[in-house]
Write a protein that holds these residues in place. Structure first.
Motif, PDB file in Angstrom:
ATOM      1  N   ILE A   1      -0.867   4.661 -10.865  1.00 44.98           N
ATOM      2  CA  ILE A   1      -2.032   4.465  -9.997  1.00 44.98           C
ATOM      3  C   ILE A   1      -1.544   4.240  -8.575  1.00 44.98           C
ATOM      4  N   PHE A   2      -2.073   5.045  -7.642  1.00 42.30           N
ATOM      5  CA  PHE A   2      -1.638   5.018  -6.249  1.00 42.30           C
ATOM      6  C   PHE A   2      -2.385   3.930  -5.494  1.00 42.30           C
TER       7      PHE A   2
ATOM      8  N   THR B   1      -7.474  -2.410   5.414  1.00 42.37           N
ATOM      9  CA  THR B   1      -7.515  -2.848   6.805  1.00 42.37           C
ATOM     10  C   THR B   1      -8.340  -4.105   7.024  1.00 42.37           C
ATOM     11  N   THR B   2      -9.155  -4.513   6.037  1.00 43.99           N
ATOM     12  CA  THR B   2     -10.073  -5.631   6.257  1.00 43.99           C
ATOM     13  C   THR B   2      -9.584  -6.934   5.649  1.00 43.99           C
ATOM     14  N   SER B   3      -8.437  -6.900   5.006  1.00 39.79           N
ATOM     15  CA  SER B   3      -7.951  -8.110   4.342  1.00 39.79           C
ATOM     16  C   SER B   3      -6.437  -8.122   4.338  1.00 39.79           C
ATOM     17  N   GLU B   4      -5.863  -9.331   4.491  1.00 48.62           N
ATOM     18  CA  GLU B   4      -4.412  -9.459   4.408  1.00 48.62           C
ATOM     19  C   GLU B   4      -3.934  -9.171   2.987  1.00 48.62           C
TER      20      GLU B   4
ATOM     21  N   VAL C   1      -3.076  -6.098  -3.193  1.00 51.96           N
ATOM     22  CA  VAL C   1      -2.330  -5.210  -2.299  1.00 51.96           C
ATOM     23  C   VAL C   1      -2.234  -5.873  -0.931  1.00 51.96           C
ATOM     24  N   GLU C   2      -1.024  -5.908  -0.387  1.00 54.03           N
ATOM     25  CA  GLU C   2      -0.839  -6.419   0.972  1.00 54.03           C
ATOM     26  C   GLU C   2      -1.594  -5.511   1.942  1.00 54.03           C
ATOM     27  N   GLY C   3      -2.442  -6.112   2.781  1.00 55.32           N
ATOM     28  CA  GLY C   3      -3.321  -5.328   3.639  1.00 55.32           C
ATOM     29  C   GLY C   3      -2.713  -4.911   4.954  1.00 55.32           C
ATOM     30  N   ASN C   4      -2.678  -5.802   5.899  1.00 53.14           N
ATOM     31  CA  ASN C   4      -2.288  -5.457   7.269  1.00 53.14           C
ATOM     32  C   ASN C   4      -0.769  -5.453   7.403  1.00 53.14           C
ATOM     33  N   VAL C   5      -0.144  -4.428   6.840  1.00 54.80           N
ATOM     34  CA  VAL C   5       1.320  -4.354   6.818  1.00 54.80           C
ATOM     35  C   VAL C   5       1.817  -3.412   7.917  1.00 54.80           C
ATOM     36  N   PRO C   6       3.068  -3.541   8.326  1.00 53.72           N
ATOM     37  CA  PRO C   6       3.620  -2.635   9.337  1.00 53.72           C
ATOM     38  C   PRO C   6       3.624  -1.190   8.845  1.00 53.72           C
ATOM     39  N   LEU C   7       3.418  -0.269   9.784  1.00 51.59           N
ATOM     40  CA  LEU C   7       3.471   1.147   9.448  1.00 51.59           C
ATOM     41  C   LEU C   7       4.915   1.586   9.205  1.00 51.59           C
ATOM     42  N   ILE C   8       5.073   2.621   8.397  1.00 54.99           N
ATOM     43  CA  ILE C   8       6.401   3.150   8.077  1.00 54.99           C
ATOM     44  C   ILE C   8       6.791   4.184   9.133  1.00 54.99           C
TER      45      ILE C   8
ATOM     46  N   GLY D   1       0.827  -1.195   0.000  1.00 55.35           N
ATOM     47  CA  GLY D   1       0.000   0.000   0.000  1.00 55.35           C
ATOM     48  C   GLY D   1       0.865   1.250   0.000  1.00 55.35           C
ATOM     49  N   ASN D   2       0.255   2.378  -0.385  1.00 57.54           N
ATOM     50  CA  ASN D   2       0.927   3.673  -0.365  1.00 57.54           C
ATOM     51  C   ASN D   2       2.114   3.717  -1.326  1.00 57.54           C
ATOM     52  N   GLN D   3       1.933   3.185  -2.538  1.00 58.70           N
ATOM     53  CA  GLN D   3       2.968   3.302  -3.561  1.00 58.70           C
ATOM     54  C   GLN D   3       2.288   3.438  -4.921  1.00 58.70           C
TER      55      GLN D   3
END
Length: 280
Positions: free
Chosen positions: A103-104, A109-112, A138-145, A53-55
């Motif tokens: 595309i961003f 949050t609801t799926s891995e 998209v990888e869902g529940n990933v660590p925050l940066i 996410g966020n890329q």
């Protein structure tokens, strides 16, 4: 018993039927008009699948027509969290157009692993269209940066006493556009200016949740989202101290989480400051 002559006759009859069928198919195909618009979509990056996410991921769009004009191209996305959204809708009015479009990707949050559907549609000048559908995950529940060693100075100083969260950029509140001041140190004019207020506010509608039981080290997208929704939200937060964990968001959308590493309240006010780590 069937003679050789009979076999030959049957074979000729079958061949004649086959030729008639082929001729009919050829005539039918000749009656059909060529496609008024052609569309080809492909990935133009090497991030693979799934992505984070966020890329930004890059798509290559190639649309053309031999008989008409390509009037416009649109792209819509669908996922189970956000529903249908328009990514872009642009006028073309050309026989051939070819370009790359970034595309961003969002945080989910609801799926891995969130499956995202993209529908690209090219429209011809006569109203007909061609659509191509593609998918990515998209990888869902990933660590925050983490963003470490952020310094925010006292409101009374002329240094960077606020923070814009879009690019995690310190700003000077007295001169910055208010739309960029997500978090800032607030000072009551009736207070002693030599004392750090230990109070934050926002000029962009950001809300604060103090949550010192939040596991800052193990923070993930889903954990932040769930904790923010469950917490009591306020337009300001005060009595700040070292070790405080402050979640920030807008509406039902969590944006990030701060941990206060140090607070320096020195003589005067020019060097009074907070030392922060932000995760988002």
């Amino acid at each position: 018993m069937m003679t050789h002559r009979h076999l030959s006759f049957c074979t000729m009859k079958i061949n004649r039927i086959f030729l008639l069928l082929c001729a009919a198919l050829m005539l039918a195909s000749c009656d059909e008009d060529p496609s008024p618009v052609n569309l080809f979509i492909s990935r133009a990056d090497d991030y693979g699948n799934p992505v984070s996410g966020n890329q930004y991921i890059l798509y290559h769009i190639n649309a053309f027509s031999s008989s008409k004009t390509v009037s416009r191209i649109e792209c819509k996305s669908f996922d189970s969290e956000n529903g249908i959204e328009t990514i872009f809708d642009t006028l073309v009015n050309a026989k051939h157009v070819e370009f790359d479009y970034p595309i961003f990707t969002k945080y989910y949050t609801t799926s891995e692993f969130m499956k995202v559907k993209l529908s690209f549609t090219a429209y011809a000048s006569n109203g007909e269209s061609t659509t191509q559908v593609t998918f990515f995950r998209v990888e869902g529940n990933v660590p925050l940066i983490p963003y470490e060693n952020i310094i925010m100075y006292s409101a009374c100083s002329e240094k960077t006493n606020g923070l814009s969260l879009q690019w995690v950029t310190p700003v000077i509140v007295q001169t910055a556009d208010s739309s960029t001041i997500d978090v800032y140190d607030y000072h009551d004019p009736q207070m002693d200016s030599t004392l750090l207020s230990r109070k934050w506010r926002s000029k962009t509608g950001l809300e604060f949740v103090r949550y010192n039981d939040f596991n800052f080290h193990a923070a993930t997208v889903k954990y932040l989202h769930d904790s923010y929704l469950a917490g009591n939200k306020y337009s300001s937060v005060n009595n700040l101290s070292v070790g405080d964990v402050i979640l920030v968001g807008r509406g039902n959308d969590a944006i990030g989480v701060f941990q206060i590493q140090n607070i320096y309240d020195e003589e005067g006010f020019e060097n009074d400051r907070y030392e922060l780590t932000l995760k988002r």
